[in-house]
Design a protein around this motif. Structure first.
Motif, PDB file in Angstrom:
ATOM      1  N   PHE A  19      -2.118   5.430  16.343  1.00  0.00           N
ATOM      2  CA  PHE A  19      -2.806   5.398  17.533  1.00  0.00           C
ATOM      3  C   PHE A  19      -2.017   5.280  18.737  1.00  0.00           C
ATOM      4  O   PHE A  19      -2.136   5.942  19.796  1.00  0.00           O
ATOM      5  N   VAL A  20      -0.955   4.350  18.638  1.00  0.00           N
ATOM      6  CA  VAL A  20      -0.198   3.949  19.614  1.00  0.00           C
ATOM      7  C   VAL A  20       0.659   5.095  20.045  1.00  0.00           C
ATOM      8  O   VAL A  20       1.114   5.315  21.311  1.00  0.00           O
ATOM      9  N   GLU A  21       0.887   5.866  19.302  1.00  0.00           N
ATOM     10  CA  GLU A  21       2.020   7.225  19.476  1.00  0.00           C
ATOM     11  C   GLU A  21       1.137   8.344  20.273  1.00  0.00           C
ATOM     12  O   GLU A  21       1.709   8.789  21.236  1.00  0.00           O
ATOM     13  N   THR A  22      -0.111   8.400  19.707  1.00  0.00           N
ATOM     14  CA  THR A  22      -0.976   9.454  20.499  1.00  0.00           C
ATOM     15  C   THR A  22      -1.363   8.910  21.928  1.00  0.00           C
ATOM     16  O   THR A  22      -1.678   9.524  22.808  1.00  0.00           O
ATOM     17  N   ASP A  23      -1.512   7.713  21.869  1.00  0.00           N
ATOM     18  CA  ASP A  23      -1.813   7.006  23.290  1.00  0.00           C
ATOM     19  C   ASP A  23      -0.817   7.281  24.250  1.00  0.00           C
ATOM     20  O   ASP A  23      -1.108   7.489  25.481  1.00  0.00           O
ATOM     21  N   VAL A  24       0.239   7.190  23.906  1.00  0.00           N
ATOM     22  CA  VAL A  24       1.541   7.685  24.898  1.00  0.00           C
ATOM     23  C   VAL A  24       1.219   8.940  25.209  1.00  0.00           C
ATOM     24  O   VAL A  24       1.603   9.287  26.356  1.00  0.00           O
ATOM     25  N   ALA A  25       0.993   9.954  24.368  1.00  0.00           N
ATOM     26  CA  ALA A  25       0.863  11.195  24.447  1.00  0.00           C
ATOM     27  C   ALA A  25      -0.221  11.433  25.435  1.00  0.00           C
ATOM     28  O   ALA A  25      -0.395  12.529  26.276  1.00  0.00           O
ATOM     29  N   PHE A  26      -1.493  10.804  25.504  1.00  0.00           N
ATOM     30  CA  PHE A  26      -2.694  11.062  26.194  1.00  0.00           C
ATOM     31  C   PHE A  26      -2.289  10.632  27.560  1.00  0.00           C
ATOM     32  O   PHE A  26      -2.541  11.334  28.605  1.00  0.00           O
ATOM     33  N   HIS A  27      -1.739   9.363  27.670  1.00  0.00           N
ATOM     34  CA  HIS A  27      -1.160   9.032  29.191  1.00  0.00           C
ATOM     35  C   HIS A  27      -0.249  10.109  29.800  1.00  0.00           C
ATOM     36  O   HIS A  27      -0.510  10.438  31.013  1.00  0.00           O
ATOM     37  N   ASP A  28       0.655  10.491  28.883  1.00  0.00           N
ATOM     38  CA  ASP A  28       1.528  11.739  29.462  1.00  0.00           C
ATOM     39  C   ASP A  28       1.017  12.802  29.806  1.00  0.00           C
ATOM     40  O   ASP A  28       1.490  13.427  30.884  1.00  0.00           O
ATOM     41  N   ARG A  29      -0.033  13.152  29.006  1.00  0.00           N
ATOM     42  CA  ARG A  29      -0.682  14.652  29.449  1.00  0.00           C
ATOM     43  C   ARG A  29      -1.475  14.460  30.690  1.00  0.00           C
ATOM     44  O   ARG A  29      -1.420  15.661  31.465  1.00  0.00           O
ATOM     45  N   ILE A  30      -1.870  13.326  30.885  1.00  0.00           N
ATOM     46  CA  ILE A  30      -2.664  13.205  32.344  1.00  0.00           C
ATOM     47  C   ILE A  30      -1.508  13.111  33.466  1.00  0.00           C
ATOM     48  O   ILE A  30      -1.842  13.974  34.377  1.00  0.00           O
ATOM     49  N   MET A  31      -0.559  12.610  33.400  1.00  0.00           N
ATOM     50  CA  MET A  31       0.420  12.503  34.306  1.00  0.00           C
ATOM     51  C   MET A  31       1.055  13.855  34.442  1.00  0.00           C
ATOM     52  O   MET A  31       1.465  14.328  35.673  1.00  0.00           O
ATOM     53  N   GLN A  32       1.348  14.795  33.435  1.00  0.00           N
ATOM     54  CA  GLN A  32       1.478  15.841  33.474  1.00  0.00           C
ATOM     55  C   GLN A  32       0.711  16.971  34.319  1.00  0.00           C
ATOM     56  O   GLN A  32       1.007  17.740  35.185  1.00  0.00           O
TER      57      GLN A  32
END
Length: 254
Positions: free
Chosen positions: A162-175
């Motif tokens: 979960f914590v790894e995908t959490d990072v990807a979720f936030h990064d995708r919004i920033m992108q």
């Protein structure tokens, strides 16, 4: 009583040699000296050990030491002056956006002062980028955010994933925000913070479920093209998640 050092303060503790000689010598010397400075083993105002001492301690050449000292100076950790040696600077002069300096600072941030500041910076920047994403995200961006949200739903029972995908979720919004500078700053500081237990804590299933409920509120505001709502939801999530992870300090009121 400690002997008077070259800078007029007590001599710092002796540096320890490496148990195994690293491959990237100058970088390894920089990391070791940065840790000694940030931890206070070589405090501000102290003179850095002279070149021959550093060569002997680390088993490297004068060229390697000179390269390392130049790097420390570029990071704001020391100041070299002709005839007066190299002196450790005050912490206000250190470049906390430098990965080596930030990693050492976070590692030794026992009172969580810098981590509290980092979360504040992250909250402000990510809220701004969430608002920008609500306006600028393409349909593909929003579908990608929804896919990651669905993946997080499936992973709440496995916190490590979960914590790894959490990072990807936030990064995708920033992108999706198209804010390249903001995204670069957050990725730099967050990467270093995530390397320490002081920041990550021990996530459990309940914490993951709560975090994803907050993620869903952010995603809903993005899909509604609501910039202020997205910003508010992102701020609330980052600050709440940090409160859940943040270990209480000695003497603090529960």
């Amino acid at each position: 009583m400690a002997k008077s050092g070259r800078s007029g303060v007590g001599d710092p503790p002796a540096l320890k040699p490496w148990p195994k000689r690293p491959a990237r010598l100058a970088h390894a010397v920089v990391e070791s000296l940065t840790d000694a400075i940030v931890s206070g083993a070589i405090p501000p105002g102290s003179a850095l050990p002279v070149e021959p001492e550093l060569c002997e301690t680390f088993g490297v050449s004068r060229i390697t030491i000179r390269e390392a000292v130049k790097s420390l100076e570029a990071k704001g950790l020391v100041r070299a002056r002709q005839g007066s040696g190299t002196t450790v600077t005050q912490s206000e002069e250190w470049n906390l956006l430098d990965p080596v300096v930030l990693a050492a600072t976070v590692q030794h941030d026992d009172e969580l002062v810098v981590l509290d500041q980092l979360v504040g910076v992250r909250s402000a920047l990510e809220a701004q980028m969430a608002a920008q994403a609500a306006e600028l995200a393409t349909d593909d961006d929003l579908r990608a955010v929804e896919r990651l949200l669905g993946q997080l739903d499936e992973e709440t029972a496995t916190p490590a994933r979960f914590v790894e995908t959490d990072v990807a979720f936030h990064d995708r919004i920033m992108q999706a925000s198209r804010n390249r500078l903001g995204r670069s700053i957050i990725r730099a500081v967050h990467t270093q913070a995530r390397g320490t237990f002081l920041y990550t804590g021990t996530p459990d299933v309940q914490a993951c479920e709560q975090a994803n409920a907050e993620h869903r509120q952010v995603a809903e505001r993005l899909l509604a093209r609501d910039p202020q709502g997205a910003a508010d939801a992102m701020t609330a999530h980052i600050e709440a998640a940090w409160r859940r992870r943040r270990a209480p300090q000695p003497g603090a009121t529960p």
